[in-house]
Scaffold this motif. Sequence first.
Motif, short mmCIF file in Angstrom:
data_model
loop_
_atom_site.label_atom_id
_atom_site.label_comp_id
_atom_site.label_asym_id
_atom_site.label_seq_id
_atom_site.Cartn_x
_atom_site.Cartn_y
_atom_site.Cartn_z
N GLY A 144 0.82 -1.21 0.00
CA GLY A 144 0.00 0.00 0.00
C GLY A 144 0.85 1.26 0.00
N ILE A 145 2.18 1.09 0.01
CA ILE A 145 3.06 2.28 -0.09
C ILE A 145 2.84 2.88 -1.48
N PRO A 146 2.39 4.15 -1.56
CA PRO A 146 1.97 4.70 -2.84
C PRO A 146 3.03 4.60 -3.94
N LYS A 149 3.29 1.11 -5.46
CA LYS A 149 2.18 0.75 -6.36
C LYS A 149 2.41 1.37 -7.75
N ILE A 168 -4.31 -6.42 -8.38
CA ILE A 168 -3.39 -5.86 -7.38
C ILE A 168 -4.19 -5.58 -6.11
N VAL A 169 -3.79 -6.25 -5.03
CA VAL A 169 -4.54 -6.09 -3.78
C VAL A 169 -3.62 -5.54 -2.68
N THR A 170 -4.14 -4.57 -1.95
CA THR A 170 -3.36 -3.98 -0.85
C THR A 170 -3.55 -4.85 0.38
N VAL A 171 -2.46 -5.39 0.87
CA VAL A 171 -2.57 -6.30 2.00
C VAL A 171 -1.76 -5.83 3.20
N GLY A 172 -1.23 -4.62 3.13
CA GLY A 172 -0.43 -4.11 4.25
C GLY A 172 0.86 -4.92 4.38
N ARG A 183 -2.95 -17.11 -0.46
CA ARG A 183 -4.05 -16.15 -0.66
C ARG A 183 -3.68 -15.17 -1.76
N GLY B 209 -5.21 -4.93 4.57
CA GLY B 209 -5.96 -5.73 3.60
C GLY B 209 -7.14 -5.05 2.98
N GLN B 220 -3.15 6.08 3.22
CA GLN B 220 -2.47 6.60 2.04
C GLN B 220 -2.07 8.06 2.22
#
Lengths: 340, 286
Positions: A144-146, A149, A168-172, A183, B209, B220
Amino acid sequence: MTVINKLKPLACVAVAALASTLALTSSLTAAELTKFRYALIAKPGIWDAAVLNGIDKKFFADEGLELELISPTSPADGLKLVATGGAELATAHSTDVIIARSKGLPVVSIGTNHQTGTTGVLVPAEAGVKDIKELEGKNVGITGIPFNKVMLEHSLKSGGADLSKVNIVTVGFTQMPLLLSQRIDALGDAISWDEPPIYNVQIKKPADDKSTYTYFTFTDYGVPRFYTFGLVGDEEALKAEPDSYKAFLRAWRKSVEWMMANQADAADGVIKQIPSISKEEAVVSLAEIARISVSPETEANGIGWQDVAVWEKQEKFMLENGLISTDVDVSKAVTNDYLK
Amino acid sequence: MNAQKTNHASFLSRLGDAALPLGIVVALLAIWEAAVHLLQIQPFVLPAPTEIFKELMISGPTVILPQLHVTMAETMAGYLAAIVVAAVLSVLILYSSAFRRGVLPLVVASQTIPIITMAPVLVIWFGYNSLPRIIITAIVAFFPLTIAAVTGLKSLEPHFIDFFRSLNATPAQIFFKLRLPVALPSIFGGLKVAATLAVIGATISEWVGASQGIGYLIAQDTALLNTTRVFASLTVLGIAGMALFGLVGLIERLSMPWIYARPTMAWLRAQRSPQSPAAAVARPRQ
C-alpha cells in the motif's frame, strides 16, 4: 583484627575516592558527548545494522556523539520529527523526502544507505512465471506504499501486461503469510534484501537460494534508479550544527564499512539487540545490503554519496505519476557537503 | 394568543439549548484556528480548521464520500452482526449459568486482544474481501452490547417475575413483555456505544488488507503527508459516527414512548388549568 580495624577508615576513604573519581569521569564523559536524537525509519531491524553496531563499537562516541534512537510509528513520522526539531536526524526513503519537500518540509538528505532501490515483484518458482506479463490473472499483494504501487503498475505496463487483468490487492505488511498461505500469488513490492531470504527460510530452503523464486526488479522495467533509505536532517539545524552532522556521518561511514567487512559479526550485533531476527536471514540480508551500499560513485566519493541527477529523475517520475502535485527543487533536498 | 406565546417561548428555549453547544464548538474552532496562526504550526503537524474546511470542499464529494460509502457499509454490516451475536450471547448468558461461567471469561478475554494484531490473521483465514473487515467491526462492537444487554436483562426485581408467574405468564411472555422492556434503556446504552466503536473498528480494519474505504484513504494520505485531508477524512468520519449515534438515539426514543414521550399541547393546557376537563386526557405515561 586490630589491623583490619585500623585499615577500615583508610579503605572507606579509598572507596570514596574511587567512587568520586568514577563519578567524575562518567560525568565528564557524559558532558563531553553531544546528545544526538536519531529517528529510525520504524522499529529497529537488520537495515539498521550499521548504526546499531556503530553504537556498540563506540564509533559514534569516538566522534563525541551519544545517539538516542527513536522508533517512529510510521516512516513519514521521522521526517516530521526532524522538521519540528524533535530529532536531529532521521532515516527516510528518498520518496518520502521528495513528498515532504513538496509539502514544504525543509528536510535535506545528507547521505544514502543504499545506492539503488531493489524493489520488485517476488513470485514463487512453482508459479512458473517467467515474464512479468504472465502476472495477468494473478493476485499480486502490495503493502500500500503509494510509490511502490506506481512502480509496480509502471513495470507491468512496460512489460506488456494488461493492468486490468492483474489483480493488485493492498494487504499491508502481511504479504508473506498471505503468500505462504496462497491467498496471493506474488509479492508486488518486495525488497531484494528482505523478502527473498525470509521466504526461503519459511519454506525450509537455504536463505540464499535464488532458485525458489523469480524476482522482477522495477528498475529493469523503466523505473528510474532511485535511492532508498537516506539520512535526513533539517535545513536550519544543518546550518546551525554542521560539525555535529559531519561527525555523525564520519562515524556512520565507519560503521557501514565495518558492517560490510564483518557481515556475520554485524548480524550477531543486531541479533544481540533484536533477538527475534534469524541469523540465517540476517546474514543473507546484510550481504545484499552490502552489495547495494556501493556503486561507482561511492568508489570515487565514499559511502553515502548521492548523485543529484538520480534524485531529479526520481522527482520527475513521481510528478508524472501523480505522487507529488508540484515541482520540487531537488538541489535543495540533497547535499553531499556533510560527507566531505 | 396564549398558544402563540407558548410556541414562541418554546422556540426560544430550543434555540437557547442549541446555541450553547454550537457556541462551544465555534469557540473551540476559533481557538484552534488562532493557535495555528499565532504559533505558526505547520499544516503537516496540525492544519487550521479553515484549511480542513477548504479541503472538505475540494476532496469531499469526489474523494472522501465515495470512500465513506465503503466504510459505512462495512460498519453497518459489522454492527448488525454484533447485534445478532450480542443478542444470542446475552440470552444464553442469562439463562445458562454453565454458559455464563464458560463463555463470559472468553468474551472478556476477546476484548483484551489488540484488534489490529488480529486483522492480518483474519485476512489469511477469510481471504482478501470485506468479510475480515466486517468480522473485526463486529468483534469491536459486540462486547459493550453484550454486557449492556446482560446487565439490563438481569436488572429485573424478582417480585415482578413472581407477579407475572402468578398471572400464568409463559417464559416467553415474561421475557418479551417484562424483561426486555425493562432492559431496553440499558440495551440502547450499549447500542450507542457500539455504534461509535463499529465506526472505529471498520476504519482500523481498512488499514490492513483493504484497497478502499476511509481507513485506507487515511493510511495513504498519512504516507503522502497529506495531513489536511487526513483531518478532513476524520471530520467526515466523525460526522458519520454522530449520525449513526443519532439514528440509534432516535430509534431509542421511538421504542420507549413511556420514557421519551413529549407532553402534548393538550396536556400542557391541562397543566395550566387543572380544573379543565382536559386535565384528564392526553397525559403522557410516566
